[in-house]
Design a protein around this motif. Sequence first.
Motif, PDB file in Angstrom:
ATOM      1  N   ALA A  95      12.907  29.971  20.147  1.00 47.21           N
ATOM      2  CA  ALA A  95      13.901  29.008  20.641  1.00 47.21           C
ATOM      3  C   ALA A  95      14.924  28.673  19.555  1.00 47.21           C
ATOM      4  O   ALA A  95      16.129  28.599  19.823  1.00 47.21           O
ATOM      5  CB  ALA A  95      13.200  27.750  21.128  1.00 47.21           C
ATOM      6  N   ALA A 122      17.273  31.578  19.111  1.00 49.94           N
ATOM      7  CA  ALA A 122      18.246  31.655  20.203  1.00 49.94           C
ATOM      8  C   ALA A 122      19.400  30.695  19.974  1.00 49.94           C
ATOM      9  O   ALA A 122      20.569  31.041  20.215  1.00 49.94           O
ATOM     10  CB  ALA A 122      17.550  31.359  21.532  1.00 49.94           C
ATOM     11  N   ASN A 125      23.359  31.943  19.396  1.00 46.36           N
ATOM     12  CA  ASN A 125      24.454  31.470  20.240  1.00 46.36           C
ATOM     13  C   ASN A 125      25.516  30.752  19.416  1.00 46.36           C
ATOM     14  O   ASN A 125      26.717  30.871  19.696  1.00 46.36           O
ATOM     15  CB  ASN A 125      23.899  30.554  21.326  1.00 46.36           C
ATOM     16  N   TRP A 146      21.687  34.029  24.505  1.00 48.89           N
ATOM     17  CA  TRP A 146      20.303  34.200  24.064  1.00 48.89           C
ATOM     18  C   TRP A 146      19.453  33.017  24.518  1.00 48.89           C
ATOM     19  O   TRP A 146      19.895  31.876  24.488  1.00 48.89           O
ATOM     20  CB  TRP A 146      20.238  34.327  22.547  1.00 48.89           C
ATOM     21  N   THR A 147      18.243  33.319  24.959  1.00 45.97           N
ATOM     22  CA  THR A 147      17.225  32.327  25.255  1.00 45.97           C
ATOM     23  C   THR A 147      15.953  32.711  24.514  1.00 45.97           C
ATOM     24  O   THR A 147      15.856  33.815  23.956  1.00 45.97           O
ATOM     25  CB  THR A 147      16.954  32.240  26.761  1.00 45.97           C
ATOM     26  N   HIS A 148      14.979  31.798  24.503  1.00 45.22           N
ATOM     27  CA  HIS A 148      13.740  32.119  23.782  1.00 45.22           C
ATOM     28  C   HIS A 148      13.024  33.308  24.428  1.00 45.22           C
ATOM     29  O   HIS A 148      12.367  34.097  23.739  1.00 45.22           O
ATOM     30  CB  HIS A 148      12.835  30.892  23.738  1.00 45.22           C
TER      31      HIS A 148
END
Length: 269
Positions: free
Chosen positions: A142, A145, A149, A161-163
């Motif tokens: 997380a 990410a 970003n 991006w996400t986790h």
Amino acid sequence: AQRRYEAVDPDNRLVAAELEARWNAALTQLRACEQRVSEREPSSASVPDREALLRLAGDLRTAWDASGADAALKQRLVRTLIEEVVVDIDDARRELVLIIHWRGGQHSEVRARKPATGEHRKRASADADAMIRAMAGEQSDAAMAVRLNQAGHRTGHGLAWTHRRVAAYRRTARIPAYASGRQDSGWLTMRDAAAALGVPNQAIRKLIQCGLLPAKQVMPDAPWQIRAEDLRATHVLEAVHKRRRSPRGASKPRRRVKRSTTPRRGDAQ
């Protein structure tokens, strides 16, 4: 249709009428086909002569980049010019070796980089990959990410991006994950370092700002990364011990509140 009509018995009028109708329909279809063929045939003035074709053969780029050259025409050009393509792999240099056999008898060699396992065109940039590798093991998915970003990086599909996407990228690239509280990687966050020394986070930040405790950041405003071995340095331990002995570092005694012994008006009743 004409032979069937001529072979029928004239006395059989119904059959003759049906065969005549089919013959007329066939003639109509024939005239329509002839008209379409005549419309598609180029005029004699648009047909290039032999010299023009030979000049065009010497400048394949012009024919390839022409506005009227669609994908089907380019495929025909390739089939016309190339006899076969033999592909080999150079494992030492991780390259694909393509031997092109031209129909004229000449051969050409073209080399291309061999894609790695799981690599495709829609992949993250080299800067994003380097950033993930630098942060992996010290930060959670997380947190990575958020940093990606902030730096303006996107996934191979152009998404934020996400986790979950960071975790999927790590698994594909075989990048180790972050485990909070682990010191086997050799790097700690500010919170882990504070817990190891038994001091608040502000004390670790002050040691970093004073230059007593080495630390690094992947990018500005990113979490600090501290080596576990640097926490055991003599000057760091002395600074922490001095802080504990100083009045500011010691915990303040609790203030005792003196309660009044004068009875309140409600208590007398």
